[in-house]
Design a protein around this motif. Structure first.
Motif, PDB file in Angstrom:
ATOM      1  N   HIS A   1     -12.273 -85.232  -7.630  1.00 27.98           N
ATOM      2  CA  HIS A   1     -12.290 -86.802  -8.352  1.00 27.98           C
ATOM      3  C   HIS A   1     -10.613 -86.975  -8.375  1.00 27.98           C
ATOM      4  O   HIS A   1     -10.558 -87.951  -7.643  1.00 27.98           O
ATOM      5  CB  HIS A   1     -12.433 -86.575  -9.335  1.00 27.98           C
TER       6      HIS A   1
ATOM      7  N   GLY B   1     -17.692 -87.811  -0.465  1.00 29.36           N
ATOM      8  CA  GLY B   1     -17.682 -87.260  -1.171  1.00 29.36           C
ATOM      9  C   GLY B   1     -18.820 -86.214  -0.570  1.00 29.36           C
ATOM     10  O   GLY B   1     -19.757 -85.952   0.126  1.00 29.36           O
TER      11      GLY B   1
ATOM     12  N   PRO C   1     -16.943 -92.300  -9.874  1.00 25.08           N
ATOM     13  CA  PRO C   1     -16.747 -91.574  -8.681  1.00 25.08           C
ATOM     14  C   PRO C   1     -16.232 -92.982  -7.115  1.00 25.08           C
ATOM     15  O   PRO C   1     -17.307 -92.996  -7.316  1.00 25.08           O
ATOM     16  CB  PRO C   1     -16.267 -90.315  -8.120  1.00 25.08           C
TER      17      PRO C   1
ATOM     18  N   ARG D   1     -22.482 -82.950  -6.930  1.00 24.39           N
ATOM     19  CA  ARG D   1     -21.711 -84.098  -8.249  1.00 24.39           C
ATOM     20  C   ARG D   1     -21.671 -83.592  -9.637  1.00 24.39           C
ATOM     21  O   ARG D   1     -22.511 -83.164  -9.990  1.00 24.39           O
ATOM     22  CB  ARG D   1     -22.562 -85.022  -7.996  1.00 24.39           C
TER      23      ARG D   1
ATOM     24  N   PHE E   1     -10.973 -88.301  -4.282  1.00 19.53           N
ATOM     25  CA  PHE E   1     -11.233 -89.632  -4.586  1.00 19.53           C
ATOM     26  C   PHE E   1     -10.704 -90.433  -4.745  1.00 19.53           C
ATOM     27  O   PHE E   1     -10.016 -92.206  -3.982  1.00 19.53           O
ATOM     28  CB  PHE E   1     -12.296 -89.917  -4.649  1.00 19.53           C
TER      29      PHE E   1
END
Length: 225
Positions: free
Chosen positions: A176, A191, A202, A195, A179
């Motif tokens: 994260h 990504g 995100p 998850r 990101f």
């Protein structure tokens, strides 16, 4: 950009994160954090592990010291963290599934760079041992006035050095923190990995479980340099 449009697009440059994206070294960071905290009489929680993922090692060292109840030992614990991590990586450098194949295919149609929060020697040594370093024209890490992720600095500079406008470049990330860095720089974001729940959605244009994802491999194979 939707996932469908992303897979029909040819980026002018691709900027990869390293740990957890190309190199299977996030587990080494986790083990190194555990080793340091054990030396100071405690152990990380799952929540703490998630908060420290992808952070710059100095920030991580500071958080380790605070978590252990010894904020005055931040510098010492940062050094212990790096020493433990370097030892673990040297003993077992492993690439993530699909990483070597995707990098080789991507290098055929776009300039590649690395944007990492890790020390330069750790990044370059790991990639060299994996046979991947030769594919990257630039390795960007927080040095000098360049701020670490989640600031956008490393991604902005990576795109610039590759000769691409940020909006024409693709970032490949697993955390994260990463990101946020890439999206704040204006790059499109791929990504990768499982998850995990976070407090906010995100900023990712496409998510795949692995770099060996068949659609992603097919996309790389059909780009034209």
């Amino acid at each position: 950009m939707t996932a469908e449009k992303l897979l029909a697009w040819t980026p002018a440059a691709i900027v990869f994160d390293c740990d957890g994206t190309l190199m299977d070294s996030e587990r080494h960071w986790e083990e190194a954090r555990e080793m340091v905290l054990r030396e100071h009489g405690t152990a990380p929680t799952e929540e703490f592990a998630q908060r420290t993922k992808g952070l710059h090692y100095r920030e991580c060292g500071r958080m380790l010291a605070e978590f252990a109840g010894h904020p005055e030992l931040a510098e010492q614990m940062t050094g212990q963290l790096l020493d433990a991590f370097r030892t673990l990586v040297a003993e077992n450098p492993v690439t993530m599934p699909g990483a070597p194949e995707l990098v080789e295919k991507a290098a055929a149609f776009a300039p590649l760079a690395i944007a990492s929060n890790c020390p330069r020697d750790v990044v370059e040594d790991g990639l060299a041992k994996a046979g991947l370093l030769r594919h990257f024209g630039h390795v960007l890490v927080p040095e000098g006035e360049m701020r670490p992720k989640p600031y956008p600095d490393v991604y902005l500079e990576a795109a610039r050095l590759c000769g691409a406008a940020p909006g024409d470049a693709l970032a490949v990330e697993d955390s994260h923190c990463g990101f946020l860095s890439a999206s704040r720089a204006g790059l499109r974001v791929l990504g990768v990995g499982p998850r995990k729940p976070v407090d906010e959605r995100p900023p990712v244009d496409l998510w795949v479980d692995t770099l060996a994802d068949p659609d992603l491999v097919r996309w790389a194979e059909t780009r034209v340099a």
